[in-house]
Write a protein that holds these residues in place. Structure first.
Motif, PDB file in Angstrom:
ATOM      1  N   LYS A 271      26.129  58.377  34.981  1.00 45.44           N
ATOM      2  CA  LYS A 271      25.714  58.222  36.375  1.00 45.44           C
ATOM      3  C   LYS A 271      24.704  57.089  36.482  1.00 45.44           C
ATOM      4  O   LYS A 271      23.789  56.974  35.662  1.00 45.44           O
ATOM      5  N   LEU A 272      24.887  56.243  37.502  1.00 48.93           N
ATOM      6  CA  LEU A 272      24.001  55.110  37.703  1.00 48.93           C
ATOM      7  C   LEU A 272      22.807  55.496  38.570  1.00 48.93           C
ATOM      8  O   LEU A 272      22.889  56.412  39.394  1.00 48.93           O
ATOM      9  N   ASP A 273      21.716  54.761  38.377  1.00 51.81           N
ATOM     10  CA  ASP A 273      20.514  54.983  39.177  1.00 51.81           C
ATOM     11  C   ASP A 273      20.484  54.104  40.415  1.00 51.81           C
ATOM     12  O   ASP A 273      19.539  54.176  41.204  1.00 51.81           O
ATOM     13  N   THR A 277      28.850  50.749  42.619  1.00 52.83           N
ATOM     14  CA  THR A 277      29.902  51.305  41.767  1.00 52.83           C
ATOM     15  C   THR A 277      30.427  50.254  40.802  1.00 52.83           C
ATOM     16  O   THR A 277      30.800  49.151  41.214  1.00 52.83           O
ATOM     17  N   LEU A 278      30.457  50.595  39.532  1.00 56.61           N
ATOM     18  CA  LEU A 278      31.034  49.711  38.529  1.00 56.61           C
ATOM     19  C   LEU A 278      32.441  50.163  38.176  1.00 56.61           C
ATOM     20  O   LEU A 278      32.710  51.367  38.091  1.00 56.61           O
ATOM     21  N   THR A 279      33.325  49.213  37.984  1.00 58.13           N
ATOM     22  CA  THR A 279      34.683  49.540  37.573  1.00 58.13           C
ATOM     23  C   THR A 279      34.703  49.912  36.095  1.00 58.13           C
ATOM     24  O   THR A 279      33.736  49.681  35.358  1.00 58.13           O
ATOM     25  N   ALA A 280      35.839  50.470  35.659  1.00 57.40           N
ATOM     26  CA  ALA A 280      35.976  50.825  34.246  1.00 57.40           C
ATOM     27  C   ALA A 280      35.868  49.581  33.366  1.00 57.40           C
ATOM     28  O   ALA A 280      35.280  49.624  32.280  1.00 57.40           O
ATOM     29  N   GLU A 281      36.430  48.463  33.856  1.00 51.90           N
ATOM     30  CA  GLU A 281      36.370  47.213  33.090  1.00 51.90           C
ATOM     31  C   GLU A 281      34.935  46.709  32.983  1.00 51.90           C
ATOM     32  O   GLU A 281      34.519  46.216  31.921  1.00 51.90           O
ATOM     33  N   GLN A 282      34.167  46.817  34.051  1.00 52.50           N
ATOM     34  CA  GLN A 282      32.776  46.379  34.011  1.00 52.50           C
ATOM     35  C   GLN A 282      31.949  47.248  33.073  1.00 52.50           C
ATOM     36  O   GLN A 282      31.086  46.748  32.339  1.00 52.50           O
ATOM     37  N   ARG A 283      32.196  48.534  33.097  1.00 52.14           N
ATOM     38  CA  ARG A 283      31.468  49.443  32.208  1.00 52.14           C
ATOM     39  C   ARG A 283      31.776  49.131  30.739  1.00 52.14           C
ATOM     40  O   ARG A 283      30.881  49.114  29.890  1.00 52.14           O
ATOM     41  N   ALA A 313      24.710  46.828  37.391  1.00 49.94           N
ATOM     42  CA  ALA A 313      24.902  47.304  38.762  1.00 49.94           C
ATOM     43  C   ALA A 313      23.813  46.774  39.684  1.00 49.94           C
ATOM     44  O   ALA A 313      24.083  46.382  40.826  1.00 49.94           O
ATOM     45  N   GLY A 314      22.564  46.751  39.211  1.00 46.98           N
ATOM     46  CA  GLY A 314      21.464  46.267  40.049  1.00 46.98           C
ATOM     47  C   GLY A 314      21.594  44.808  40.397  1.00 46.98           C
ATOM     48  O   GLY A 314      21.328  44.401  41.536  1.00 46.98           O
TER      49      GLY A 314
END
Length: 331
Positions: A271-273, A277-283, A313-314
């Motif tokens: 979970k992001l703070d 939203t990040l995609t699976a590829e970005q993660r 994400a930030g």
């Protein structure tokens, strides 16, 4: 024998086991290496780096299961504490939590460096049973004096006590003796404090219904449970072996490669703070960036993944694109 295969063979075997723990199985005093399915997967460059050699020259051929007899030093280490793969260590931790919750043990002590999922795994298992801090268990974080430990044991004598990041609590021998008493295998354990002081009185002089009474009994019955999470290594957490005779002592000691591999498995569930939203590829890109960093051995941890994801994400949420240098430098 050693003369036939060379004195350095055990270093190579140890390095391979560190990189590929799942390739081995321990039976008695033998360590079985399953060459047929796994030999071709060994990366010699990684092995070279692990051994810190200028080069590694080896040929590993497929075949049947081979039994490698360890040296006496390796055999002694294996008999005392055979190493498990990281995910199996976490699985053992969950099993130990189940046993503790089912009253099969009164205590569990966790050893190993920070950021490897010890606290998260423990609290996940507690939350599965609808328990929370202050309602079902009581969490103590940070330093604790011997007198403070005695007080919290008394105040929560029927509860689950979760000590986290309280390594200093085991540095004092009086404190260790309290933990030994509280962790004993008996259903009801007697905890006592016979040192002087007006704060400590005979139990019959206390009014259990008086919440304003700051005094403590010189002894009391303890039926609670102890969970102690430490960043100490096993030999520092339990140097005399006393805790191991009373409860479960679980060591979480993954290799850096194991942590990176585990990151890939859990990255989609972090979970992001930040509200982006990040995609699976970005993660996955964050994990790959972390893998490229040059860091000291045994310093990789799961918190770096969380920081890396939040960093990406930030920056993306603000319209930026220069997240890679920030992740590499600060995650």
């Amino acid at each position: 024998d050693d003369d036939a295969i060379g004195p350095g063979v055990y270093k190579v075997i140890s390095a391979i086991r560190g990189l590929y723990p799942d390739f081995f199985e321990k039976k008695g005093t033998s360590i079985l290496f399953h060459t047929k399915n796994n030999a071709s997967k060994i990366d010699l460059e990684k092995l070279k780096s692990k051994l810190k050699l200028g080069g590694v020259y080896a040929t590993v051929s497929a075949g049947s299961i081979e039994a490698v007899q360890p040296s006496k030093e390796v055999e002694s280490l294996e008999d005392n504490f055979p190493r498990l793969a990281y995910e199996e260590q976490l699985a053992d931790l969950r099993r130990a939590m189940v046993l503790l919750m089912n009253n099969a043990t009164n205590s569990m002590y966790l050893a190993g460096r920070g950021g490897t999922g010890k606290t998260q795994t423990v609290e996940e298992e507690l939350h599965k049973r609808n328990l929370s801090d202050g309602s079902g268990y009581f969490k103590i974080t940070g330093s604790a004096s011997t007198a403070g430990i005695y007080r919290v044991l008394y105040q929560h004598r029927k509860d689950i006590l979760l000590f986290d990041d309280s390594d200093g609590a085991l540095a004092d021998q009086d404190s260790r003796n309290l933990f030994k008493a509280a962790s004993d295998t008996k259903k009801v354990r007697k905890i006592s404090w016979m040192k002087g002081g007006k704060t400590y009185v005979d139990p019959e002089d206390l009014d259990d219904d008086d919440d304003t009474d700051d005094r403590l009994p010189r002894y009391f019955d303890f039926t609670g449970k102890i969970i102690f999470i430490s960043n100490l290594k096993l030999d520092k957490l339990d140097p005399d072996g006393a805790l191991r005779t009373r409860g479960f002592v679980v060591s979480i000691d993954p290799t850096d490669i194991e942590i990176y591999d585990y990151m890939e498995k859990i990255v989609d569930h972090i979970k992001l703070d930040v509200s982006y939203t990040l995609t699976a590829e970005q993660r996955k890109e964050v994990v790959n960036l972390l893998r490229t960093r040059k860091v000291r051995d045994n310093t990789v941890n799961l918190r770096q993944l969380v920081r890396g994801l939040n960093t990406m994400a930030g920056i993306l949420a603000d319209g930026g694109t220069d997240y890679a240098p920030m992740i590499l430098r600060y995650a």
